[in-house]
Design a protein around this motif. Sequence first.
Motif, short mmCIF file in Angstrom:
data_model
loop_
_atom_site.label_atom_id
_atom_site.label_comp_id
_atom_site.label_asym_id
_atom_site.label_seq_id
_atom_site.Cartn_x
_atom_site.Cartn_y
_atom_site.Cartn_z
N MET A 333 0.82 -1.21 0.00
CA MET A 333 0.00 0.00 0.00
C MET A 333 0.86 1.27 0.00
SD MET A 333 -2.84 1.47 -0.26
CE MET A 333 -3.89 0.00 -0.17
N VAL A 334 1.94 1.26 0.80
CA VAL A 334 2.83 2.43 0.82
C VAL A 334 3.43 2.67 -0.56
CG1 VAL A 334 4.94 3.40 1.79
CG2 VAL A 334 3.35 2.17 3.27
N GLY A 335 3.82 1.59 -1.21
CA GLY A 335 4.38 1.71 -2.54
C GLY A 335 3.37 2.25 -3.54
N LYS A 336 2.13 1.79 -3.42
CA LYS A 336 1.08 2.29 -4.31
C LYS A 336 0.88 3.79 -4.14
CE LYS A 336 -1.65 -1.97 -4.66
NZ LYS A 336 -2.97 -2.60 -4.40
N LEU A 340 1.50 6.59 -7.01
CA LEU A 340 0.44 7.49 -7.44
C LEU A 340 0.84 8.95 -7.23
CD1 LEU A 340 -2.71 5.58 -6.12
CD2 LEU A 340 -1.96 5.80 -8.49
N ALA A 341 1.54 9.22 -6.12
CA ALA A 341 2.03 10.58 -5.88
C ALA A 341 3.05 10.98 -6.94
CB ALA A 341 2.65 10.67 -4.49
N ALA A 342 3.89 10.03 -7.33
CA ALA A 342 4.88 10.32 -8.36
C ALA A 342 4.22 10.60 -9.70
CB ALA A 342 5.84 9.13 -8.49
N MET A 343 3.18 9.83 -10.01
CA MET A 343 2.45 10.08 -11.25
C MET A 343 1.82 11.46 -11.23
SD MET A 343 -0.57 7.75 -12.91
CE MET A 343 -1.48 8.31 -14.37
N TYR A 453 9.29 16.53 -6.47
CA TYR A 453 9.60 15.75 -7.68
C TYR A 453 10.81 14.85 -7.45
CZ TYR A 453 10.95 15.02 -12.59
OH TYR A 453 11.30 14.47 -13.80
N VAL A 454 11.87 15.43 -6.91
CA VAL A 454 13.08 14.64 -6.66
C VAL A 454 12.81 13.56 -5.62
CG1 VAL A 454 15.45 14.74 -5.76
CG2 VAL A 454 14.62 16.54 -7.29
N LEU A 455 12.09 13.91 -4.56
CA LEU A 455 11.78 12.94 -3.51
C LEU A 455 10.98 11.77 -4.06
CD1 LEU A 455 11.86 12.16 -0.52
CD2 LEU A 455 9.80 13.53 -0.18
#
Length: 468
Positions: A333-336, A340-343, A453-455
Amino acid sequence: MKNLLWRNRSLDNKNRIMIVMLAGIFVRLLYVMLMPVTQFAQYDIGTVDIENNVLTGHLGYVFWLVKYHALPNFDPRLVYQFNHPPIHHILSAIWVSFIALFTDSTAALKEAAQYVTFVYSALTLFFFSKLLDETNAGEKGKLLAMIIFAFQPTLIMTAGSLNNDGAGLMFQVLSVWLTLRWHRTKSYKDIIGVALAIGLGMLSKLSAGLVAVPIGVLFIFDFVDEWVKSKKFPAKRMVQYICFGAVCFPIGLCWVIRCYVKYGMPFTYIAFLPDTSPQYVGMYSGFQRMFLPNPIEFIKNLSHGSIGMGWNIWVQMFRTSALGECDLAAFPMVGKLICLAAMLINLVVALWTFVAFFREFVLLPCFGKSRKITDSDNVGIGYRERIFWILSWLVMMYSYFSFAYTYPHECSMNFRYVQFAIIPPLVAISARTKEKEENGVFKIARNIITYAYVLCSISIVAIWCVCV
């Protein structure tokens, strides 16, 4: 905080750009070292079974060259992905053959092949920094552009992808850098460099030659401008162009001409998937595929932890720009949430840079005071350079949409087919971000977006390495 290296006043923006570039290279190196060669970010990698002589895909192409020390002596359409020009595969085969002197493990040799594409990616960052220097934009603007380029997730993944995308992008960036330098110097050395870069790019991946369109237009503009100003035919420039063609065309077209003469393979042959493929999306209408997605359906998918809408080019563009073709179901879930935040942050950055691109290269010249960023040599982003960048972006976007429409499969909409298109907006944003134009709100918003963005990009790489 004043003692931090990044905020040290003795550290100028040129050094900060170098630090960002080295950080981008380091992240790529970690990605290549930690990610297995068989993972979701590999495209058309194929099969390598040396004992049974089963060699297909890009990796099989490399091992064919390692095994037989010769180009395929058959119609390259008969084996998956062997139709591609061979420079990338030849360089990879040379490196793999060298590593084979120390190990006979096929698995180790496959992993070693990734270091060739890592070098492509590192050189691409260097060439991009030199390209920015030729635009004569402000140092803060160039720093911002380098941060976005160095930590773009797809470009990080390309460092470990064994296909020829990395080689094609590297030669595209090199050819544009040398073109901008030639535009300033008009030297034979630079125009021959452009010819070699385009030719070798086409000998790595034929679509790398798309940069020849805006470059050719810039050549024409300079030729006409020189003719008008001197009021006589610019014979010296014509000789340069003849030398350019004599170098570029034989190198860039030798593979496709060989395959056409010997095997009748069309110049623009593409190994596409059949309509029975699970990735086929031709059953959806052109409107569903090419226009903006239904936001309600998209939000509904996100609420269930899915992106969906794999038939829509806009969804696929921003999904693959951040996540490649990975399946969110493989992540916790954390990865998802991070993915999604990165997208989302990739979408924000794309919109931000596009607005800067449209403002700097379209609105200002047409409706505002045409600002020209110059240095003491009066070289900067004038009307010819603006047309060059606009045309570069349009050519790449047209090629991408045309390809996705002609070959209606999910893989045809991958962002990797249009990754060069991020460069013109980054050039625009480097031109836009001037110290004298910054105010508090703009600076705070810019910093928040940049750091986020970098994070997100680094977090995605970490998740890939842990979960895949």
